[in-house]
Design a protein around this motif. Structure first.
Motif, PDB file in Angstrom:
ATOM      1  N   ALA A  14       0.852  -1.154  -0.020  1.00 55.42           N
ATOM      2  CA  ALA A  14      -0.117   0.134  -0.134  1.00 55.42           C
ATOM      3  C   ALA A  14       1.099   1.270   0.056  1.00 55.42           C
ATOM      4  CB  ALA A  14      -0.908  -0.146   1.268  1.00 55.42           C
ATOM      5  N   PRO A  15       0.346   2.416  -0.711  1.00 58.17           N
ATOM      6  CA  PRO A  15       1.134   3.623  -0.548  1.00 58.17           C
ATOM      7  C   PRO A  15       1.103   4.207   1.071  1.00 58.17           C
ATOM      8  CG  PRO A  15      -1.178   3.991  -1.434  1.00 58.17           C
ATOM      9  CD  PRO A  15      -0.891   2.467  -1.316  1.00 58.17           C
ATOM     10  N   MET A  16       2.446   4.449   1.415  1.00 52.27           N
ATOM     11  CA  MET A  16       2.559   4.726   2.730  1.00 52.27           C
ATOM     12  C   MET A  16       3.465   6.075   3.122  1.00 52.27           C
ATOM     13  SD  MET A  16       2.537   1.397   5.191  1.00 52.27           S
ATOM     14  CE  MET A  16       3.430   0.239   3.911  1.00 52.27           C
ATOM     15  N   GLU A  17       2.965   7.205   3.103  1.00 51.73           N
ATOM     16  CA  GLU A  17       3.745   8.606   3.269  1.00 51.73           C
ATOM     17  C   GLU A  17       4.639   8.222   4.650  1.00 51.73           C
ATOM     18  OE1 GLU A  17       4.113  11.203   2.505  1.00 51.73           O
ATOM     19  OE2 GLU A  17       4.114  12.709   4.225  1.00 51.73           O
ATOM     20  N   PHE A  41       1.983   9.671  -1.153  1.00 49.23           N
ATOM     21  CA  PHE A  41       1.265  10.666  -1.721  1.00 49.23           C
ATOM     22  C   PHE A  41       2.225  11.926  -2.296  1.00 49.23           C
ATOM     23  CE2 PHE A  41       0.060  11.983   2.151  1.00 49.23           C
ATOM     24  CZ  PHE A  41       0.500  13.432   2.380  1.00 49.23           C
ATOM     25  N   GLN A  72       1.066   8.037  -6.677  1.00 46.07           N
ATOM     26  CA  GLN A  72       0.002   8.566  -6.195  1.00 46.07           C
ATOM     27  C   GLN A  72       0.146  10.182  -6.071  1.00 46.07           C
ATOM     28  OE1 GLN A  72      -1.271   8.373  -2.187  1.00 46.07           O
ATOM     29  NE2 GLN A  72      -3.128   6.838  -2.868  1.00 46.07           N
ATOM     30  N   ASN A  99      -5.483  10.584  -4.244  1.00 48.12           N
ATOM     31  CA  ASN A  99      -5.707  10.126  -3.060  1.00 48.12           C
ATOM     32  C   ASN A  99      -6.856  10.949  -2.470  1.00 48.12           C
ATOM     33  OD1 ASN A  99      -5.523  10.811   0.091  1.00 48.12           O
ATOM     34  ND2 ASN A  99      -3.571  10.082  -0.046  1.00 48.12           N
ATOM     35  N   LYS A 142      -8.048   6.159  -4.995  1.00 52.98           N
ATOM     36  CA  LYS A 142      -7.864   5.709  -3.619  1.00 52.98           C
ATOM     37  C   LYS A 142      -8.563   6.385  -2.405  1.00 52.98           C
ATOM     38  CE  LYS A 142      -4.748   3.224  -0.394  1.00 52.98           C
ATOM     39  NZ  LYS A 142      -5.172   3.968   1.054  1.00 52.98           N
ATOM     40  N   TYR A 179      -7.854   4.364  12.296  1.00 50.41           N
ATOM     41  CA  TYR A 179      -7.483   3.088  12.008  1.00 50.41           C
ATOM     42  C   TYR A 179      -8.317   2.225  13.071  1.00 50.41           C
ATOM     43  CZ  TYR A 179      -4.258   4.559   8.718  1.00 50.41           C
ATOM     44  OH  TYR A 179      -3.452   4.947   7.545  1.00 50.41           O
ATOM     45  N   SER A 202      -8.449  -2.836   0.873  1.00 57.80           N
ATOM     46  CA  SER A 202      -7.263  -2.273   1.559  1.00 57.80           C
ATOM     47  C   SER A 202      -7.859  -2.297   3.105  1.00 57.80           C
ATOM     48  CB  SER A 202      -6.910  -0.934   1.347  1.00 57.80           C
ATOM     49  OG  SER A 202      -6.088  -0.251   2.204  1.00 57.80           O
ATOM     50  N   ASP A 204      -6.312  -4.281   6.955  1.00 60.38           N
ATOM     51  CA  ASP A 204      -6.246  -5.369   7.922  1.00 60.38           C
ATOM     52  C   ASP A 204      -5.849  -6.800   7.419  1.00 60.38           C
ATOM     53  OD1 ASP A 204      -7.217  -3.210   9.396  1.00 60.38           O
ATOM     54  OD2 ASP A 204      -9.352  -4.002   9.277  1.00 60.38           O
ATOM     55  N   GLY A 227      -0.604  -2.516   3.946  1.00 54.00           N
ATOM     56  CA  GLY A 227       0.253  -1.496   4.635  1.00 54.00           C
ATOM     57  C   GLY A 227       0.912  -1.940   5.771  1.00 54.00           C
ATOM     58  N   ARG A 228       0.025  -1.792   6.978  1.00 53.84           N
ATOM     59  CA  ARG A 228       0.683  -1.943   8.067  1.00 53.84           C
ATOM     60  C   ARG A 228       1.336  -3.564   8.358  1.00 53.84           C
ATOM     61  NH1 ARG A 228      -4.095   0.020  11.530  1.00 53.84           N
ATOM     62  NH2 ARG A 228      -4.971  -1.123   9.729  1.00 53.84           N
TER      63      ARG A 228
HETATM   64  C1  LIG Z   1       2.108   5.207   7.724  1.00 59.91           C
HETATM   65  C2  LIG Z   1       0.901   4.904   6.951  1.00 59.91           C
HETATM   66  C3  LIG Z   1       1.104   5.998   5.900  1.00 59.91           C
HETATM   67  C4  LIG Z   1       0.053   5.863   4.804  1.00 59.91           C
HETATM   68  N1  LIG Z   1       0.208   6.934   3.840  1.00 59.91           N
HETATM   69  C5  LIG Z   1      -0.819   6.714   2.643  1.00 59.91           C
HETATM   70  C6  LIG Z   1      -0.637   7.476   1.587  1.00 59.91           C
HETATM   71  O1  LIG Z   1       0.525   8.353   1.370  1.00 59.91           O
HETATM   72  N2  LIG Z   1      -1.502   7.418   0.625  1.00 59.91           N
HETATM   73  C7  LIG Z   1      -2.591   6.502   0.906  1.00 59.91           C
HETATM   74  O2  LIG Z   1      -3.592   6.467  -0.061  1.00 59.91           O
HETATM   75  N3  LIG Z   1      -2.850   5.890   1.806  1.00 59.91           N
HETATM   76  C8  LIG Z   1      -1.979   5.925   2.984  1.00 59.91           C
HETATM   77  N4  LIG Z   1      -2.166   5.348   4.085  1.00 59.91           N
HETATM   78  C9  LIG Z   1      -3.107   4.055   4.185  1.00 59.91           C
HETATM   79  C10 LIG Z   1      -2.879   2.851   3.611  1.00 59.91           C
HETATM   80  O3  LIG Z   1      -2.534   2.934   2.392  1.00 59.91           O
HETATM   81  C11 LIG Z   1      -3.898   1.979   3.849  1.00 59.91           C
HETATM   82  O4  LIG Z   1      -4.949   1.966   2.921  1.00 59.91           O
HETATM   83  C12 LIG Z   1      -4.349   1.762   5.236  1.00 59.91           C
HETATM   84  O5  LIG Z   1      -3.088   1.492   6.099  1.00 59.91           O
HETATM   85  C13 LIG Z   1      -5.148   0.324   5.579  1.00 59.91           C
HETATM   86  O6  LIG Z   1      -4.569  -0.851   5.268  1.00 59.91           O
HETATM   87  P1  LIG Z   1      -3.676  -1.701   6.242  1.00 59.91           P
HETATM   88  O7  LIG Z   1      -4.520  -2.215   7.418  1.00 59.91           O
HETATM   89  O8  LIG Z   1      -3.029  -2.734   5.307  1.00 59.91           O
HETATM   90  O9  LIG Z   1      -2.307  -0.818   6.832  1.00 59.91           O
HETATM   91  C14 LIG Z   1      -0.980   4.941   5.192  1.00 59.91           C
HETATM   92  C15 LIG Z   1      -1.014   4.263   6.053  1.00 59.91           C
HETATM   93  C16 LIG Z   1       0.111   4.200   7.029  1.00 59.91           C
HETATM   94  C17 LIG Z   1      -0.126   3.352   8.076  1.00 59.91           C
END
Ligand SMILES: Cc1cc2nc3c(=O)[nH]c(=O)nc-3n(C[C@H](O)[C@H](O)[C@H](O)COP(=O)(O)O)c2cc1C
Length: 391
Positions: A14-17, A41, A72, A99, A142, A179, A202, A204, A227-228
């Motif tokens: 997943a995208p993660m800032e 993003f 993104q 986003n 997204k 979350y 997306s 969990d 992501g996590r």
């Molecule tokens: C540290 C962090 C940064 C994130 N940054 C973005 C982001 O830049 N763009 C985005 O669309 N979602 C972002 N997300 C959301 C994740 O892409 C994902 O949709 C969300 O964490 C749920 O999925 P997970 O349970 O697998 O973590 C971020 C999540 C985390 C934990």
């Protein structure tokens, strides 16, 4: 256990800032080899970017990598998204993601991210404007399932039905949920039944078991991003492919972390060297859990005794971030807060060397889930521990 029928499902990071940037992706592809990865993003405004930032997504146009990359963009105005998306498309991106989910106060107060979901009009007119300006299939969305509640979700989905999106990713929580609670895969599946383009789920997925449980309840989802769960267990994609938790040697764990620190450092201090290494094809064959491959990668990255490693503060900080999540999927003796107080990467890696068995299984441990709740409080504890994970 085999996951034969799951081969048709595509799993991505997943995208993660603050996490899934270029050096992280380079490293992560070595650990877990996901089929695709999302960039964090890029915040577009009326004056930024005029050209693509060099290291944002060098996979587009500059390097051939073994995974697909999805850039993104976040924007408060459709024209800023369109201008930025064109830069990515001209450079060779096959599509660009919008986003509509970020819950952070800054983007939300600026009218971007999840705030686009506040009304039916704010969301659909934004997306329609983009659709009328860019080639069919050249952008995706997204989104979360809503801003304060789920009331508009169905109307948002209905409005997307006629638009030529490449795909829609849904994180099944509202902005208000952040979350907390569970991602609503039932709503994601309903969107997938309604829309003519692929819907990506997306939220969990933490292990092969959590995926199997979700798959049994929601069998029609074609793509999943994680992501996590991938931060807690960077070998998760290998676990999903094989159906079994991955066993690694302690030396593999140490070389994995040392390589991360070195890649981070090179991405900052010696871009030319990193460029040569990427162009040489060094990162094409994933190391996964193979100690011999990690040893070869480490040697190619400059090698040396990991106990003597000193890297810049930011590279050390990022390595500790990786560790902070990862340790919750290791045997309990690795969950040692004092490790995080080490003064250098070498000291930190030596401390890891001195604990635990010589090999162990890396897998999600539900009893550590408290680390990732909004209170970050261990059940029964008075205060959240100082060094709790920063997700
Ligand atoms: C540290 C962090 C940064 C994130 N940054 C973005 C982001 O830049 N763009 C985005 O669309 N979602 C972002 N997300 C959301 C994740 O892409 C994902 O949709 C969300 O964490 C749920 O999925 P997970 O349970 O697998 O973590 C971020 C999540 C985390 C934990």
């Amino acid at each position: 256990m085999s996951i034969g029928s799951e081969r048709s499902v595509e799993f991505g990071l997943a995208p993660m800032e603050g996490v899934s940037d270029w050096p992280f992706r380079l490293w992560f592809s070595q650990v877990s080899a996901p089929a695709l990865m999302g960039t964090p993003f890029l915040r577009a405004t009326d004056s930024f970017p005029r050209f693509l930032p060099d290291d944002f997504a060098p996979e587009i146009g500059r390097y051939e990598m073994p995974y697909k990359i999805i850039p993104q963009v976040m924007a408060s105005r459709p024209e800023d998204f369109i201008r930025t998306a064109r830069l990515f498309l001209d450079a060779g991106a096959s599509f660009v993601d919008l986003n509509c989910g970020c819950p952070s106060p800054n983007p939300v107060s600026g009218g971007a991210g999840s705030s686009l979901l506040k009304t039916e009009d704010s969301f659909l007119s934004f997306v329609r404007t983009i659709a009328s300006s860019l080639p069919n299939g050249s952008f995706s969305v997204k989104m979360r399932t809503g801003f304060d509640d789920y009331n508009l979700f169905e109307r948002h989905i209905d409005g997307l039905r006629e638009l030529p999106l490449r795909q829609l990713t849904v994180h099944g929580r509202t902005r208000k949920d952040r979350y907390d609670g569970q991602s609503r895969w039932d709503l994601i599946e309903r969107a997938s039944e309604t829309l003519p383009f692929p819907v990506v789920a997306s939220g969990d997925v933490l292990s092969h078991q959590t995926w199997t449980d979700k798959k049994a309840l929601h069998p029609k989802i074609p793509k999943v991003i994680i992501g996590r769960g991938a931060l807690r267990n960077p070998w998760l994609f290998e676990e999903l492919r094989s159906g079994n938790a991955v066993r690694i040697s302690k030396r593999t764990l140490i070389l994995t972390l040392a390589s991360f620190g070195r890649i981070m450092e090179l991405s900052y201090n010696d871009k030319d060297r990193l460029d040569q290494l990427v162009k040489s094809g060094l990162f094409h064959d994933a190391c996964l859990a193979d100690e011999a491959k990690w040893t070869a990668l480490w040697t190619a990255l400059g090698g040396g005794d990991v106990k003597d490693m000193i890297v810049e503060r930011f590279a050390f900080g990022r390595t500790k971030m990786v560790w902070n999540s990862l340790r919750s999927s290791l045997p309990v003796e690795f969950f040692e807060p004092t490790l995080l107080r080490a003064k250098s990467l070498g000291e930190f890696l030596s401390a890891i060397e001195s604990i635990g068995e010589e090999s162990f299984v890396v897998t999600h441990s539900p009893e550590m889930d408290w680390l990732y709740t909004s209170s970050r409080k261990k059940p029964g504890a008075e205060e959240a521990p100082e060094d709790s994970a920063a997700e």
